[in-house]
Design an enzyme around this catalytic site. Structure first.
Site, PDB file in Angstrom:
ATOM      1  N   CYS A 139      -1.352  -8.971 -15.523  1.00  0.00           N
ATOM      2  CA  CYS A 139      -0.830  -7.817 -16.278  1.00  0.00           C
ATOM      3  C   CYS A 139      -0.189  -8.218 -17.601  1.00  0.00           C
ATOM      4  CB  CYS A 139       0.146  -7.026 -15.430  1.00  0.00           C
ATOM      5  SG  CYS A 139      -0.642  -6.306 -13.979  1.00  0.00           S
ATOM      6  N   ASN A 181      -1.814   1.809 -13.390  1.00  0.00           N
ATOM      7  CA  ASN A 181      -1.650   0.425 -13.863  1.00  0.00           C
ATOM      8  C   ASN A 181      -3.034  -0.167 -14.124  1.00  0.00           C
ATOM      9  OD1 ASN A 181      -1.243  -2.308 -14.173  1.00  0.00           O
ATOM     10  ND2 ASN A 181       0.172  -2.517 -12.442  1.00  0.00           N
ATOM     11  N   HIS A 202       3.987  -2.600 -20.583  1.00  0.00           N
ATOM     12  CA  HIS A 202       2.959  -2.586 -19.540  1.00  0.00           C
ATOM     13  C   HIS A 202       3.253  -1.402 -18.632  1.00  0.00           C
ATOM     14  CE1 HIS A 202       0.361  -3.509 -16.319  1.00  0.00           C
ATOM     15  NE2 HIS A 202       1.303  -3.957 -15.513  1.00  0.00           N
TER      16      HIS A 202
HETATM   17  N1  COA Z   1       1.436   6.898   0.386  1.00  0.00           N
HETATM   18  C1  COA Z   1       2.338   7.301   1.305  1.00  0.00           C
HETATM   19  N2  COA Z   1       3.222   6.455   1.862  1.00  0.00           N
HETATM   20  C2  COA Z   1       3.191   5.174   1.471  1.00  0.00           C
HETATM   21  C3  COA Z   1       2.268   4.694   0.525  1.00  0.00           C
HETATM   22  C4  COA Z   1       1.368   5.628  -0.012  1.00  0.00           C
HETATM   23  N3  COA Z   1       0.452   5.279  -0.943  1.00  0.00           N
HETATM   24  N4  COA Z   1       2.468   3.382   0.342  1.00  0.00           N
HETATM   25  C5  COA Z   1       3.493   3.038   1.144  1.00  0.00           C
HETATM   26  N5  COA Z   1       3.931   4.104   1.839  1.00  0.00           N
HETATM   27  C6  COA Z   1       5.021   4.174   2.796  1.00  0.00           C
HETATM   28  C7  COA Z   1       5.260   2.848   3.472  1.00  0.00           C
HETATM   29  O1  COA Z   1       4.388   2.700   4.553  1.00  0.00           O
HETATM   30  C8  COA Z   1       6.706   2.959   3.894  1.00  0.00           C
HETATM   31  O2  COA Z   1       6.744   3.754   5.078  1.00  0.00           O
HETATM   32  P1  COA Z   1       7.782   3.342   6.257  1.00  0.00           P
HETATM   33  O3  COA Z   1       9.139   3.447   5.627  1.00  0.00           O
HETATM   34  O4  COA Z   1       7.484   4.389   7.277  1.00  0.00           O
HETATM   35  O5  COA Z   1       7.402   1.961   6.629  1.00  0.00           O
HETATM   36  C9  COA Z   1       7.333   3.801   2.783  1.00  0.00           C
HETATM   37  O6  COA Z   1       6.249   4.432   2.114  1.00  0.00           O
HETATM   38  C10 COA Z   1       8.123   2.978   1.789  1.00  0.00           C
HETATM   39  O7  COA Z   1       7.351   1.825   1.414  1.00  0.00           O
HETATM   40  P2  COA Z   1       7.895   0.782   0.382  1.00  0.00           P
HETATM   41  O8  COA Z   1       6.838  -0.211   0.119  1.00  0.00           O
HETATM   42  O9  COA Z   1       9.217   0.273   0.838  1.00  0.00           O
HETATM   43  O10 COA Z   1       8.109   1.725  -0.879  1.00  0.00           O
HETATM   44  P3  COA Z   1       8.784   1.412  -2.267  1.00  0.00           P
HETATM   45  O11 COA Z   1       9.858   2.419  -2.495  1.00  0.00           O
HETATM   46  O12 COA Z   1       9.137  -0.033  -2.427  1.00  0.00           O
HETATM   47  O13 COA Z   1       7.612   1.742  -3.279  1.00  0.00           O
HETATM   48  C11 COA Z   1       5.980   0.653  -4.645  1.00  0.00           C
HETATM   49  C12 COA Z   1       6.422   0.989  -3.247  1.00  0.00           C
HETATM   50  C13 COA Z   1       4.722  -0.206  -4.559  1.00  0.00           C
HETATM   51  C14 COA Z   1       5.663   1.940  -5.377  1.00  0.00           C
HETATM   52  C15 COA Z   1       7.126  -0.090  -5.360  1.00  0.00           C
HETATM   53  O14 COA Z   1       7.568  -1.165  -4.585  1.00  0.00           O
HETATM   54  C16 COA Z   1       6.692  -0.610  -6.703  1.00  0.00           C
HETATM   55  O15 COA Z   1       6.439   0.154  -7.608  1.00  0.00           O
HETATM   56  N6  COA Z   1       6.632  -1.931  -6.856  1.00  0.00           N
HETATM   57  C17 COA Z   1       6.199  -2.550  -8.082  1.00  0.00           C
HETATM   58  C18 COA Z   1       4.716  -2.615  -8.027  1.00  0.00           C
HETATM   59  C19 COA Z   1       4.101  -2.904  -9.356  1.00  0.00           C
HETATM   60  O16 COA Z   1       4.359  -2.216 -10.298  1.00  0.00           O
HETATM   61  N7  COA Z   1       3.266  -3.933  -9.397  1.00  0.00           N
HETATM   62  C20 COA Z   1       2.519  -4.285 -10.507  1.00  0.00           C
HETATM   63  C21 COA Z   1       3.340  -5.128 -11.426  1.00  0.00           C
HETATM   64  S1  COA Z   1       2.271  -5.780 -12.630  1.00  0.00           S
END
Ligand code: COA
Length: 329
Positions: free
Chosen positions: A118, A286, A256
Site C-alpha cells: 500500500c 482500499n 492512502h
Molecule cells: N461483516 C460483518 N461482520 C464482520 C465482518 C464483516 N465483513 N468482518 C468481521 N466481522 C465481525 C467479526 O467476526 C467480529 O465478530 P465477533 O465479535 O462476533 O467475533 C466483529 O465483526 C469485530 O471484528 P474485528 O475484527 O474486531 O473488527 P474491527 O473493529 O477491528 O474492524 C477492520 C475490522 C478490519 C475494519 C479494522 O480492524 C481495520 O480497519 N483494520 C485496518 C485494516 C486496514 O486498513 N488494512 C490495510 C492497511 S494498508
C-alpha cells in the site's frame, strides 16, 4: 537571491482508471456474510470497483498512464522512466512497467516495478524523484496499479470487503530552477520507512519461491489499524520538519485510502481539519498502491487541488512499510 540552481521533480499531470464494474456493499452482502451497515460503520467503504477477466493490472495502469500523459500535454515518446508500484503484477516477471512501456510505445528508457504494497506509490515517487534529480531520466511516469480482487479470499469476510481494483498515474518532469524560489512547483521532501518485524500482520500466504501459488491476502486488522495511525502521524511530522513547515502550511493531504477511521484518527493527531483530507475510500475502497494517485487525480479533476497548492501524500502498508512525500503542485 543566491543564484544557486537546483533540479526539482515537478508534477506535470495525472490520470486514473477504474474497472468497469462497481460493486456496492449491498451487492457484496449477497455473496459474503456481511452487511452494508457493518462495512460503512467500521471502514467508511460503500462501494469498490472489481476487475473483470479482461481487465488486468497492466491494462488499468496503461489507461491511467495515457490519461496522465494527455493531462501533461506531452507525447508518450517523451517518457524515459516508468515505475509501477504494485503487489498484483500480471506475471511474476517481466515487470508490469515493461508491459506498460510497450503498450505506450516508448521503449528504451528505464522501466521497473516496486513492491511496497500500500505504500508502493510513495516508494515509487521517491525513487523517481531521486532518478530525475540525479539526471538518469527527464520525464517519469509513476504509476500505482492493482487488481487486489485476484488475491482476496472471498470466504474471509474480515478482509474481502475492504479492497478494490484500480490505477493512478503521475507524470513527473525534471526542471532546473532557482534554489531560493520558494513558490516553485516540485517535490520538496520525501521520507520512507519499513519495519520487517511486522511481516506477519499483513501478507499473502503464497509466492513463487514458497508455495508456487499466488496465495491469498491475510491480515490482523486490529494490529494494522493501531500501527497505521502511529506510523503515519510520525512520518508526516518528520516530512514537515524536514521542510520546515507545520500542518497549517498544507493545502491538502492525499492519504492512502485504507479505512476512513484511520484517515480521521491520523488527521486529528496532526490537528489537520477534515476538509483538507482527500477521501475516496467510500467509493474506491482500499486499492493498495493505486489509492493515492487515484485520490489525487480525482481531486485535481474536480478542481479542489490547483496549481500552487502544497500537497502531502502519505501511505502505510504491508511489511510494514510507510512513507510521505511533500510537493508543491
Ligand atoms: N461483516 C460483518 N461482520 C464482520 C465482518 C464483516 N465483513 N468482518 C468481521 N466481522 C465481525 C467479526 O467476526 C467480529 O465478530 P465477533 O465479535 O462476533 O467475533 C466483529 O465483526 C469485530 O471484528 P474485528 O475484527 O474486531 O473488527 P474491527 O473493529 O477491528 O474492524 C477492520 C475490522 C478490519 C475494519 C479494522 O480492524 C481495520 O480497519 N483494520 C485496518 C485494516 C486496514 O486498513 N488494512 C490495510 C492497511 S494498508
Amino acid at each position: 537571491m543566491s543564484g544557486q540552481r537546483v533540479r526539482r521533480s515537478v508534477i506535470r499531470g495525472s490520470g486514473s482508471a477504474l474497472p468497469e464494474t462497481c460493486v456496492t456493499n449491498a451487492e457484496l452482502a449477497k455473496r459474503v456474510d456481511t452487511t452494508d451497515e457493518w462495512i460503512v460503520e467500521r471502514t467508511g467503504i460503500r462501494a469498490r470497483y472489481i476487475a473483470n477477466a479482461s481487465e488486468t493490472t497492466s491494462s488499468l495502469a496503461t489507461l491511467a498512464a495515457q490519461r496522465a500523459i494527455a493531462a501533461a500535454g506531452i507525447a508518450a515518446s517523451d517518457i524515459d522512466l516508468i515505475i509501477v508500484a504494485t503487489a498484483t503484477p500480471d506475471q511474476t516477471f517481466p515487470a508490469c512497467a515493461t508491459i506498460v512501456q510497450h503498450n505506450l510505445g516508448c521503449n528504451g528508457g528505464i522501466a521497473f516495478d516496486v513492491a511496497a504494497v500500500c505504500s508502493g506509490f510513495l516508494y515509487a515517487m521517491t525513487t523517481a524523484d531521486a532518478l530525475l534529480r540525479g539526471g538518469n531520466a527527464r520525464r517519469a511516469l509513476v504509476i500505482g496499479a492493482e487488481t487486489f480482487s485476484r488475491i482476496l479470499d472471498w470466504d474471509d469476510r474480515t478482509t474481502c470487503v475492504l479492497f478494490g481494483d484500480g490505477a493512478g498515474a503521475l507524470v513527473l518532469e525534471a526542471v532546473d530552477g532557482d534554489a531560493d524560489d520558494m513558490a516553485a512547483p516540485g517535490i520538496i521532501a520525501t521520507r520512507l520507512h519499513a519495519d520487517g518485524a511486522y511481516n506477519d500482520m499483513l501478507y499473502v500466504d503464497g509466492g513463487p519461491s514458497t508455495t508456487q501459488t499466488v496465495g491469498k491476502l491475510r491480515m490482523k486488522g486490529r494490529e494494522v489499524f493501531r500501527h497505521a495511525v502511529v506510523n503515519l502521524a510520525s512520518v508526516l511530522a518528520e516530512v514537515l520538519a524536514v521542510a520546515g513547515m507545520t500542518s497549517a502550511d498544507l493545502d491538502w493531504v492525499v492519504p492512502h485510502q485504507a479505512n476512513y477511521r484511520i484517515l480521521d484518527a491520523t488527521a486529528r493527531k496532526l490537528s489537520l481539519p477534515a476538509e483538507k483530507v482527500i477521501v475516496t475510500v467510500d467509493h474506491h475502497a482500499n486499492t493498495s498502491a493505486a489509492s493515492v494517485p487515484l485520490a489525487y487525480d480525482e481531486a485535481v479533476r474536480d478542481g479542489r487541488i490547483r496549481p500552487g497548492h502544497m500537497v502531502m501524500f502519505e501511505a502505510m502498508g504491508g511489511g510494514f512499510t510507510w512513507g510521505a512525500v511533500l510537493a508543491r503542485v
